[in-house]
Every structure is written in structure tokens, then in C-alpha cells.
Scaffold this motif. Sequence first.
Motif, PDB file in Angstrom:
ATOM      1  N   GLU A  27       0.827  -1.213   0.000  1.00  0.00           N
ATOM      2  CA  GLU A  27       0.000   0.000   0.000  1.00  0.00           C
ATOM      3  C   GLU A  27       0.862   1.265   0.000  1.00  0.00           C
ATOM      4  O   GLU A  27       0.529   2.247  -0.653  1.00  0.00           O
ATOM      5  CB  GLU A  27      -0.943  -0.001   1.204  1.00  0.00           C
ATOM      6  N   TYR A  28       1.981   1.255   0.731  1.00  0.00           N
ATOM      7  CA  TYR A  28       2.896   2.396   0.723  1.00  0.00           C
ATOM      8  C   TYR A  28       3.375   2.674  -0.702  1.00  0.00           C
ATOM      9  O   TYR A  28       3.375   3.811  -1.163  1.00  0.00           O
ATOM     10  CB  TYR A  28       4.092   2.127   1.644  1.00  0.00           C
ATOM     11  N   PHE A  29       3.780   1.607  -1.402  1.00  0.00           N
ATOM     12  CA  PHE A  29       4.278   1.787  -2.759  1.00  0.00           C
ATOM     13  C   PHE A  29       3.168   2.179  -3.731  1.00  0.00           C
ATOM     14  O   PHE A  29       3.427   2.886  -4.703  1.00  0.00           O
ATOM     15  CB  PHE A  29       5.001   0.531  -3.247  1.00  0.00           C
ATOM     16  N   VAL A  30       1.933   1.749  -3.475  1.00  0.00           N
ATOM     17  CA  VAL A  30       0.805   2.182  -4.311  1.00  0.00           C
ATOM     18  C   VAL A  30       0.633   3.688  -4.178  1.00  0.00           C
ATOM     19  O   VAL A  30       0.387   4.392  -5.160  1.00  0.00           O
ATOM     20  CB  VAL A  30      -0.495   1.434  -3.918  1.00  0.00           C
ATOM     21  N   GLN A  31       0.777   4.210  -2.965  1.00  0.00           N
ATOM     22  CA  GLN A  31       0.559   5.626  -2.687  1.00  0.00           C
ATOM     23  C   GLN A  31       1.749   6.512  -3.051  1.00  0.00           C
ATOM     24  O   GLN A  31       1.599   7.725  -3.169  1.00  0.00           O
ATOM     25  CB  GLN A  31       0.233   5.820  -1.194  1.00  0.00           C
ATOM     26  N   ASN A  32       2.936   5.929  -3.219  1.00  0.00           N
ATOM     27  CA  ASN A  32       4.155   6.718  -3.456  1.00  0.00           C
ATOM     28  C   ASN A  32       4.813   6.306  -4.770  1.00  0.00           C
ATOM     29  O   ASN A  32       5.710   5.469  -4.807  1.00  0.00           O
ATOM     30  CB  ASN A  32       5.126   6.530  -2.284  1.00  0.00           C
ATOM     31  N   ASP A  33       4.356   6.932  -5.849  1.00  0.00           N
ATOM     32  CA  ASP A  33       4.822   6.579  -7.192  1.00  0.00           C
ATOM     33  C   ASP A  33       6.334   6.731  -7.368  1.00  0.00           C
ATOM     34  O   ASP A  33       6.987   5.856  -7.929  1.00  0.00           O
ATOM     35  CB  ASP A  33       4.118   7.431  -8.250  1.00  0.00           C
ATOM     36  N   ALA A  49      17.066  -9.579  -5.947  1.00  0.00           N
ATOM     37  CA  ALA A  49      15.829  -8.797  -5.864  1.00  0.00           C
ATOM     38  C   ALA A  49      14.614  -9.652  -5.546  1.00  0.00           C
ATOM     39  O   ALA A  49      13.715  -9.205  -4.846  1.00  0.00           O
ATOM     40  CB  ALA A  49      15.606  -8.043  -7.170  1.00  0.00           C
ATOM     41  N   ASP A  50      14.587 -10.890  -6.032  1.00  0.00           N
ATOM     42  CA  ASP A  50      13.426 -11.736  -5.773  1.00  0.00           C
ATOM     43  C   ASP A  50      13.313 -12.142  -4.309  1.00  0.00           C
ATOM     44  O   ASP A  50      12.258 -12.582  -3.864  1.00  0.00           O
ATOM     45  CB  ASP A  50      13.449 -12.970  -6.670  1.00  0.00           C
ATOM     46  N   LEU A  51      14.371 -11.938  -3.537  1.00  0.00           N
ATOM     47  CA  LEU A  51      14.346 -12.255  -2.112  1.00  0.00           C
ATOM     48  C   LEU A  51      14.140 -11.020  -1.245  1.00  0.00           C
ATOM     49  O   LEU A  51      13.979 -11.144  -0.034  1.00  0.00           O
ATOM     50  CB  LEU A  51      15.659 -12.946  -1.705  1.00  0.00           C
ATOM     51  N   ASP A  52      14.146  -9.853  -1.842  1.00  0.00           N
ATOM     52  CA  ASP A  52      14.029  -8.601  -1.105  1.00  0.00           C
ATOM     53  C   ASP A  52      12.557  -8.210  -0.946  1.00  0.00           C
ATOM     54  O   ASP A  52      11.815  -8.146  -1.922  1.00  0.00           O
ATOM     55  CB  ASP A  52      14.787  -7.500  -1.849  1.00  0.00           C
ATOM     56  N   ALA A  53      12.140  -7.961   0.289  1.00  0.00           N
ATOM     57  CA  ALA A  53      10.734  -7.637   0.569  1.00  0.00           C
ATOM     58  C   ALA A  53      10.300  -6.356  -0.131  1.00  0.00           C
ATOM     59  O   ALA A  53       9.180  -6.281  -0.647  1.00  0.00           O
ATOM     60  CB  ALA A  53      10.518  -7.528   2.077  1.00  0.00           C
ATOM     61  N   ASN A  54      11.155  -5.347  -0.149  1.00  0.00           N
ATOM     62  CA  ASN A  54      10.780  -4.097  -0.816  1.00  0.00           C
ATOM     63  C   ASN A  54      10.604  -4.295  -2.317  1.00  0.00           C
ATOM     64  O   ASN A  54       9.694  -3.714  -2.916  1.00  0.00           O
ATOM     65  CB  ASN A  54      11.802  -2.990  -0.546  1.00  0.00           C
ATOM     66  N   CYS A  55      11.427  -5.117  -2.933  1.00  0.00           N
ATOM     67  CA  CYS A  55      11.272  -5.388  -4.360  1.00  0.00           C
ATOM     68  C   CYS A  55       9.950  -6.102  -4.615  1.00  0.00           C
ATOM     69  O   CYS A  55       9.194  -5.723  -5.518  1.00  0.00           O
ATOM     70  CB  CYS A  55      12.436  -6.230  -4.877  1.00  0.00           C
ATOM     71  N   THR A  56       9.665  -7.103  -3.827  1.00  0.00           N
ATOM     72  CA  THR A  56       8.416  -7.855  -3.984  1.00  0.00           C
ATOM     73  C   THR A  56       7.211  -6.939  -3.795  1.00  0.00           C
ATOM     74  O   THR A  56       6.269  -6.955  -4.587  1.00  0.00           O
ATOM     75  CB  THR A  56       8.360  -9.013  -2.970  1.00  0.00           C
ATOM     76  N   ASN A  57       7.241  -6.120  -2.755  1.00  0.00           N
ATOM     77  CA  ASN A  57       6.118  -5.222  -2.486  1.00  0.00           C
ATOM     78  C   ASN A  57       5.972  -4.153  -3.567  1.00  0.00           C
ATOM     79  O   ASN A  57       4.858  -3.793  -3.947  1.00  0.00           O
ATOM     80  CB  ASN A  57       6.265  -4.585  -1.108  1.00  0.00           C
TER      81      ASN A  57
END
Length: 84
Positions: A27-33, A49-57
Motif C-alpha cells: 500500500e505504501y508503494f501504491v501511494q508513493n509513485d 531482488a526476488d528475495l528482497d521484501a521491498n522489491c516484492t512489495n
Amino acid sequence: MKSFHFSIAVALAVAVAACKEENQSVEYFVQNDAERAAVLKECELSDGADLDANCTNAWQAQEKVQIDRERQAAKRLFGDSPSE
């Protein structure tokens, strides 16, 4: 001498762990283009990158945003669909 090397290794491990950035939600990434775009660009260059939570989100947020844009475009073209 071994304890000195061990101390250095522990100090480096703590420093690296402290520098790790906080994981953001989808949701944070949806709101912050801009933040989403920056993370996605960084993830393209990262080996794990496939193991990184921020990349996945960020990827999931990008998919949500794209689907929402497509739905909005369809509504503009075809109007609201009748309820079933």
C-alpha cells in the motif's frame, strides 16, 4: 589477534544491519509513485531482488496500479458495467 578480527567482523555485521532500509508495504508503494519507481529501478540491478521484501512489495504495487489504470480506462471507454 583472533579476537580483534572477530570484533571487526561483528562491528561490520552490525553496521551493515543498521544500514538496511526499512521494508515498506504494498500500500505504501501504491501511494508513493516516485518511491516505487526508484525501488523498482534499484531492484532491476540487484542480483537478489526476488528475495528482497521491498522489491516484492514494489512489484505487487506496480501490478495493482497498472490494473487500476486499466480499469479506469475501461470505465471511461465503456462506462460502468451492470451489476450482476
